[in-house]
Design a protein around this motif. Structure first.
Motif, short mmCIF file in Angstrom:
data_model
loop_
_atom_site.label_atom_id
_atom_site.label_comp_id
_atom_site.label_asym_id
_atom_site.label_seq_id
_atom_site.Cartn_x
_atom_site.Cartn_y
_atom_site.Cartn_z
N GLY A 87 0.79 -1.22 0.00
CA GLY A 87 0.00 0.00 0.00
C GLY A 87 0.82 1.27 0.00
N THR A 127 -0.66 1.40 6.41
CA THR A 127 -0.83 2.17 5.17
C THR A 127 -1.39 3.55 5.47
N ALA A 179 -2.11 -1.05 -5.29
CA ALA A 179 -2.29 0.40 -5.12
C ALA A 179 -2.41 1.12 -6.46
N VAL A 229 -7.15 2.71 -0.72
CA VAL A 229 -6.28 1.53 -0.72
C VAL A 229 -6.28 0.88 0.66
N THR A 230 -6.42 1.70 1.71
CA THR A 230 -6.43 1.18 3.07
C THR A 230 -7.55 0.17 3.28
N LEU A 275 -7.21 -3.06 1.34
CA LEU A 275 -6.30 -4.00 2.00
C LEU A 275 -6.99 -4.69 3.18
#
Length: 400
Positions: A24, A148, A223, A237-238, A241
């Motif tokens: 990330g 991240t 990402a 993206v956090t 994940l």
């Protein structure tokens, strides 16, 4: 389940966070050092190669040391590597820090798998291994997304400093909860190496390389894929994940449960479905909802293979399991390194950020073919596949 498994899971949590959090943060690290995304991908490849070579090296050294003390030494090495990454003034120094941290990875999971399996009854071994790996999967739900988020808001260096602190917690957990296990008596390197003469051990490791390599082909570049193709904001993206991590947790639990009942069927289903889902990801990556669902499925199907493959290696290397177990962890990371490199190659060649998904699909399909070959060889030898169903065992007995 013994409380010592919790300590192993804590150590696994720290190791899992440092392994996966870089996915990330690739854009931030690449920007900070002025390198390209594929070049930053070498932080994944370098870590994975360090695990691959460090696993047998550290495990061989560990045969001279009681297992609890060796696990503590490995966590210490992990802490040093992450501190070096956090303070690295240049990309090359950060790469060195990643490699130093990676040296602890394979041996920790390899020795930890043997310790976990020895703590429970034979019919609960895969479940105990899965319990330890739960720390790795939970890291992807909590540690990686949080790392991240910290990296994107406070800087990626802070993330690796926090990871080093997680290593301290893991070290304390091992020191407090893992029982003092005497070093193995009568262990010789030639006895441990003998396991690698078994074709089934080698096939299981090859399945590990290709199967989990399929996962990393896609996830290494999640990402840029999600931000440039699916249209997600950088901050999304956090939670993507988190979805990947939740899939890993579920897949690990299911894989551990069914590996003790029907190991080979579990591998057939998970590897076959993984190949299909990775191929479809080239299409679903263009839609936010579909891509999110796919990320979850990749985590679930990929990690459903971990307990059965680790147990299969232990089953076939029962006379000398420690080195084989650690090398199989190295095999996971060889797959990571191979797929991260191949993913960077196809992106660099101009095929776009979804191209690594095709690489992953091919790798997973190849792993499925090896699983079929492995079972066929055992049937020809007249012995049931390790972890096969009772019906399969009766059939093999009749043929024998």
């Amino acid at each position: 389940m013994p409380l010592a498994l919790l300590a192993l899971a804590i150590g696994a949590f720290g190791i899992g966070t440092t392994e996966f959090v870089i996915m990330g943060l690739l854009p931030e690290v690449a920007s900070d050092y002025g390198v390209s995304i594929p070049t930053a991908g070498f932080l994944v490849t370098g870590y994975a190669l360090g695990v691959m070579f460090g696993a047998p090296l550290m495990t061989v050294l560990g045969t001279k040391v009681p297992r609890k003390r060796m696990l503590m030494l490995l966590m210490g090495l992990f802490i040093v590597g992450n501190l070096l990454s956090a303070l690295a003034p240049a990309f090359s120094v950060m790469l060195i820090g990643r490699v130093v941290a990676s040296l602890a990875h394979g041996a920790f999971f390899g020795i930890g798998s043997v310790v976990a399996a020895d703590l429970v009854a034979p019919h609960k071994k895969a479940g105990a291994i899965a319990m330890m790996f739960t720390g790795l999967t939970v890291a992807n739900v909590v540690g990686v997304p949080l790392g991240t988020l910290i990296g994107q808001s406070a800087g990626w260096r802070v993330t690796f400093a926090v990871v080093a602190a997680l290593g301290v917690v893991g070290l304390a957990g091992v020191a407090k909860l893992v029982p003092d296990v005497p070093k193995p008596e009568g262990v010789r390197l030639r006895h441990e190496m003998a396991a690698f003469k078994n074709i089934q051990v080698l096939l299981a490791m090859a399945m590990t390389v290709l199967g989990f390599g399929g996962v990393f082909a896609a996830i290494t570049y999640i990402a840029p894929m999600m931000t440039h193709v699916a249209g997600f904001a950088d901050g999304s993206v956090t939670w993507l994940l988190v979805l990947f991590g939740l899939g890993m947790v579920g897949g690990n639990i299911v894989g551990g449960k069914f590996a003790d009942r029907a190991l080979m069927p579990m591998l057939y289903v998970s590897l076959g479905a993984l190949a299909v889902v990775l191929a479809l990801f080239t299409l679903t990556a263009h839609d936010k909802i579909a891509s999110a669902v796919t990320v979850f499925l990749i985590g679930a199907l990929g990690f459903a293979t971990v307990p059965p493959l680790q147990k299969r290696v232990l089953d076939h290397a029962h006379g000398a399991p420690t080195l084989a177990s650690a090398v199989n962890i190295g095999a996971f990371n060889l797959g990571n390194a191979l797929s991260a490199w191949l993913g960077g190659v196809v992106i660099g060649a101009g095929f776009g950020y979804t191209a690594p998904n095709w690489v992953g699909a091919v790798l997973a399909a190849a792993a499925l073919l090896l699983a079929v070959l492995s079972a066929a060889l055992e049937r020809r030898e007249g012995t049931p596949a390790a972890g096969s169903t009772p019906a399969e065992q009766r059939t093999a007995a009749v043929h024998h």
